[in-house]
Design an enzyme around this catalytic site. Sequence first.
Site, PDB file in Angstrom:
ATOM      1  N   SER A  36      82.465  68.514   8.942  1.00  0.00           N
ATOM      2  CA  SER A  36      82.290  68.221   7.517  1.00  0.00           C
ATOM      3  C   SER A  36      83.521  68.608   6.699  1.00  0.00           C
ATOM      4  O   SER A  36      84.095  69.689   6.871  1.00  0.00           O
ATOM      5  CB  SER A  36      81.074  68.994   7.007  1.00  0.00           C
ATOM      6  OG  SER A  36      80.929  68.824   5.620  1.00  0.00           O
ATOM      7  N   LEU A  88      83.773  72.120  -2.612  1.00  0.00           N
ATOM      8  CA  LEU A  88      82.743  71.073  -2.532  1.00  0.00           C
ATOM      9  C   LEU A  88      82.790  70.033  -3.658  1.00  0.00           C
ATOM     10  O   LEU A  88      81.755  69.708  -4.253  1.00  0.00           O
ATOM     11  CB  LEU A  88      81.333  71.689  -2.470  1.00  0.00           C
ATOM     12  CG  LEU A  88      81.062  72.733  -1.389  1.00  0.00           C
ATOM     13  CD1 LEU A  88      79.579  73.117  -1.405  1.00  0.00           C
ATOM     14  CD2 LEU A  88      81.453  72.231  -0.015  1.00  0.00           C
ATOM     15  N   ASN A 114      75.720  66.094   5.423  1.00  0.00           N
ATOM     16  CA  ASN A 114      75.799  67.545   5.219  1.00  0.00           C
ATOM     17  C   ASN A 114      75.449  67.835   3.758  1.00  0.00           C
ATOM     18  O   ASN A 114      76.043  67.258   2.852  1.00  0.00           O
ATOM     19  CB  ASN A 114      77.225  67.994   5.570  1.00  0.00           C
ATOM     20  CG  ASN A 114      77.465  69.477   5.340  1.00  0.00           C
ATOM     21  OD1 ASN A 114      77.295  69.981   4.247  1.00  0.00           O
ATOM     22  ND2 ASN A 114      77.892  70.171   6.393  1.00  0.00           N
ATOM     23  N   CYS A 145      79.104  77.836   2.944  1.00  0.00           N
ATOM     24  CA  CYS A 145      80.393  77.530   2.323  1.00  0.00           C
ATOM     25  C   CYS A 145      80.974  78.761   1.644  1.00  0.00           C
ATOM     26  O   CYS A 145      80.371  79.303   0.718  1.00  0.00           O
ATOM     27  CB  CYS A 145      80.283  76.400   1.302  1.00  0.00           C
ATOM     28  SG  CYS A 145      81.903  75.972   0.654  1.00  0.00           S
ATOM     29  N   ILE A 205      81.235  77.233  13.872  1.00  0.00           N
ATOM     30  CA  ILE A 205      81.110  78.010  12.666  1.00  0.00           C
ATOM     31  C   ILE A 205      81.776  77.307  11.488  1.00  0.00           C
ATOM     32  O   ILE A 205      82.599  76.425  11.681  1.00  0.00           O
ATOM     33  CB  ILE A 205      81.805  79.399  12.829  1.00  0.00           C
ATOM     34  CG1 ILE A 205      83.187  79.175  13.386  1.00  0.00           C
ATOM     35  CG2 ILE A 205      80.964  80.361  13.608  1.00  0.00           C
ATOM     36  CD1 ILE A 205      84.046  80.384  13.553  1.00  0.00           C
ATOM     37  N   GLY A 257      85.533  75.045  15.426  1.00  0.00           N
ATOM     38  CA  GLY A 257      86.557  76.051  15.145  1.00  0.00           C
ATOM     39  C   GLY A 257      87.784  75.835  16.005  1.00  0.00           C
ATOM     40  O   GLY A 257      87.837  76.274  17.147  1.00  0.00           O
TER      41      GLY A 257
END
Length: 319
Positions: A36, A88, A114, A145, A205, A257
């Site tokens: 995302s 965001l 998402n 976030c 993550i 990650g």
Amino acid sequence: MKTHAPLPVGVPSAEAADLSLTIGRLTLKNPVGTASGTYGKGIEFLPYYDTSRLGCVVVKTITLQPRPGNPPPRLVETAGGLLNSIGLPNPGIEAYIEHELPKLRTLGAPLVINIAGHDAAEFAVLAARLERESGIDALELNMSCPNVAGGLDFSASPAAARDVVRRVRDVTARPLIAKLSPNVTDIRPIAVAAQEAGADAVSAINTFVGMAIDWRTRAPLLGRGLGGLSGPAIKPLALRIVWQLSKVVTIPIVGIGGVATADDAMEFLVAGASAVQVGTANYINPRAAIEVLDGLPERFAALGARCLKDVVGTLKMPV
Ligand SMILES: Cc1cc2nc3c(=O)[nH]c(=O)nc-3n(C[C@H](O)[C@H](O)[C@H](O)COP(=O)(O)O)c2cc1C
């Protein structure tokens, strides 16, 4: 459909090993997705490869109301990593459904939307609104976030994670992926809570909270001061977390990650992930995700693996 150069004799084609997996009621043909916020609006990648070959595409976080995002600068390169404080920005759910969702459907890959709410109830409002839309294959809950006020709260405690997942579970039968924060002392009870509340998978993550500083001006380099660290620098930490999670949850783990190559992806699978998402690497190489996918059959063959189960969680940890 683009054609691809034939593989050398002895190297199986992408179809040779069964790379499929299931997340809830969703079957993905392979374990490689996009992370995302790192895949633009999706359609930017159409010139680079056949996006329908991906296991899934995960889109940038959508919120109920439009958000402008954080003040610039929003991105700083660090040693082996990228520090972001994007915050965001998005047009809000209604404009998103009207203008972005139709374009995303042209990508041809299963679509994972998402979402992030201000509170647990707002997560459910978003999920309920998306119930009226077709062509959405799963939801990923951004409970993690680091770049918005309160954004970390939902995966900072098992109770908060449980509440968010349960409320969303109550309004949708769609597969739910709970995206977890690494910015906690112990991620394991949080993942367990998400599983107990009905999550079909956890993704691990999101980014690590970090800073970059200009000592001459004594000011942080990012407009908001703090940011989230991603990229190769965090891969060892992400691998450790995926391995830890594999010991405590039974639902699939999506490893995220620093995945930039097929070897990285294999490491995550061996550690216990059933799928991976490619994030920051998309900025360096727009073909990163498809190259990760194309590299898997050869590596599965090297292990004599015929399906994902032959690889996932097969780490030989010293006792
Ligand atoms: C520029 C940027 C924007 C991001 N935006 C989001 C986002 O909107 N929602 C989210 O859940 N994760 C977001 N992430 C986190 C990534 O999805 C991913 O979890 C993280 O970057 C670690 O993967 P990587 O090292 O492969 O980038 C963002 C990451 C970056 C670098």
